[in-house]
Design a protein around this motif. Structure first.
Motif, PDB file in Angstrom:
ATOM      1  N   LYS A  29     120.503  54.218  55.932  1.00  0.00           N
ATOM      2  CA  LYS A  29     119.181  54.129  56.548  1.00  0.00           C
ATOM      3  C   LYS A  29     118.769  55.471  57.141  1.00  0.00           C
ATOM      4  N   SER A  30     117.518  55.547  57.495  1.00  0.00           N
ATOM      5  CA  SER A  30     117.001  56.726  58.185  1.00  0.00           C
ATOM      6  C   SER A  30     117.458  56.679  59.650  1.00  0.00           C
ATOM      7  N   THR A  32     115.904  57.486  62.230  1.00  0.00           N
ATOM      8  CA  THR A  32     114.803  57.250  63.167  1.00  0.00           C
ATOM      9  C   THR A  32     114.109  55.914  62.975  1.00  0.00           C
ATOM     10  N   CYS A  33     114.614  55.064  62.116  1.00  0.00           N
ATOM     11  CA  CYS A  33     113.919  53.822  61.776  1.00  0.00           C
ATOM     12  C   CYS A  33     114.325  52.673  62.699  1.00  0.00           C
ATOM     13  N   CYS A  35     112.987  49.537  62.616  1.00  0.00           N
ATOM     14  CA  CYS A  35     113.046  48.248  61.915  1.00  0.00           C
ATOM     15  C   CYS A  35     114.410  48.062  61.253  1.00  0.00           C
ATOM     16  N   CYS A  36     115.032  49.158  60.841  1.00  0.00           N
ATOM     17  CA  CYS A  36     116.371  49.066  60.248  1.00  0.00           C
ATOM     18  C   CYS A  36     117.364  48.535  61.284  1.00  0.00           C
ATOM     19  N   ASP A  54     123.530  56.979  58.634  1.00  0.00           N
ATOM     20  CA  ASP A  54     122.206  57.587  58.686  1.00  0.00           C
ATOM     21  C   ASP A  54     122.109  58.728  57.687  1.00  0.00           C
ATOM     22  N   SER A  73     112.624  50.196  49.600  1.00  0.00           N
ATOM     23  CA  SER A  73     112.162  49.992  50.963  1.00  0.00           C
ATOM     24  C   SER A  73     112.855  51.027  51.843  1.00  0.00           C
ATOM     25  N   CYS A  74     112.998  50.729  53.122  1.00  0.00           N
ATOM     26  CA  CYS A  74     113.460  51.741  54.071  1.00  0.00           C
ATOM     27  C   CYS A  74     114.980  51.848  54.213  1.00  0.00           C
ATOM     28  N   HIS A  75     115.730  50.864  53.795  1.00  0.00           N
ATOM     29  CA  HIS A  75     117.191  50.939  53.907  1.00  0.00           C
ATOM     30  C   HIS A  75     117.834  50.202  52.739  1.00  0.00           C
ATOM     31  N   MET A 117     107.673  46.779  53.145  1.00  0.00           N
ATOM     32  CA  MET A 117     108.113  46.322  54.465  1.00  0.00           C
ATOM     33  C   MET A 117     107.162  45.220  54.936  1.00  0.00           C
TER      34      MET A 117
END
Length: 157
Positions: A29-30, A32-33, A35-36, A54, A73-75, A117
């Motif tokens: 994952k990022s 800074t996220c 929602c993750c 990360d 998506s984000c992760h 998302m």
């Protein structure tokens, strides 16, 4: 002696059952996220263990696992058997997928995705707002099938 043997057999059987039911994901994952982090909390609450890593750039990792851009998506979560869980996939669907041998033994399946998302998906809660979404079963050839449809927030649990 017979009691000891019976206890040993029961212990081995319970260890095998635990191994089949225990799920652990490596999650990329990022850093800074937010929602993750909320999605990871959901996994923990639903009994799925995870280790988060990360990364500042996830694109090459997603490509490595065969996740086409329109399913990203984000992760990205990866099971010990190499199945991917992209985005805000609810834990109940991760469990259902991993416990279904017809799905996990099909070499064309790479995992599940909730692309983008969707508002109201686990980790993306925004008050009472909810956007129905589909959980997709991803295939190695880049195609997908609808694995599940979530039309209400409560259907995720």
């Amino acid at each position: 002696m017979r009691k000891l043997f019976l206890m040993l057999v029961l212990w081995v059987m319970s260890a095998v059952a635990y191994g089949k039911s225990h799920i652990e994901l490596e999650v990329f994952k990022s850093p800074t996220c937010g929602c993750c982090e909320r999605w990871l909390n959901h996994l923990t609450a639903q009994g799925i263990s995870h280790q988060a890593t990360d990364l500042n750039y996830l694109g090459s990792l997603k490509n490595k696992f065969g996740i086409k851009q329109n399913y990203q998506s984000c992760h990205t979560g990866v099971s010990k058997d190499g199945f991917v869980f992209e985005g805000h996939v609810p834990a109940k669907f991760i469990k259902r997928f991993l416990q279904d041998e017809t799905l996990t033994q099909d070499s064309n399946n790479i995992g599940l995705s909730v692309p983008a998302m969707p508002i109201g998906s686990v980790g993306m809660e925004m008050g009472e707002r909810f956007m129905p979404f589909q959980v997709l079963l991803l295939k190695k050839d880049g195609s997908y099938e609808v694995f599940a449809e979530v039309s209400r927030y409560e259907e995720q649990f």
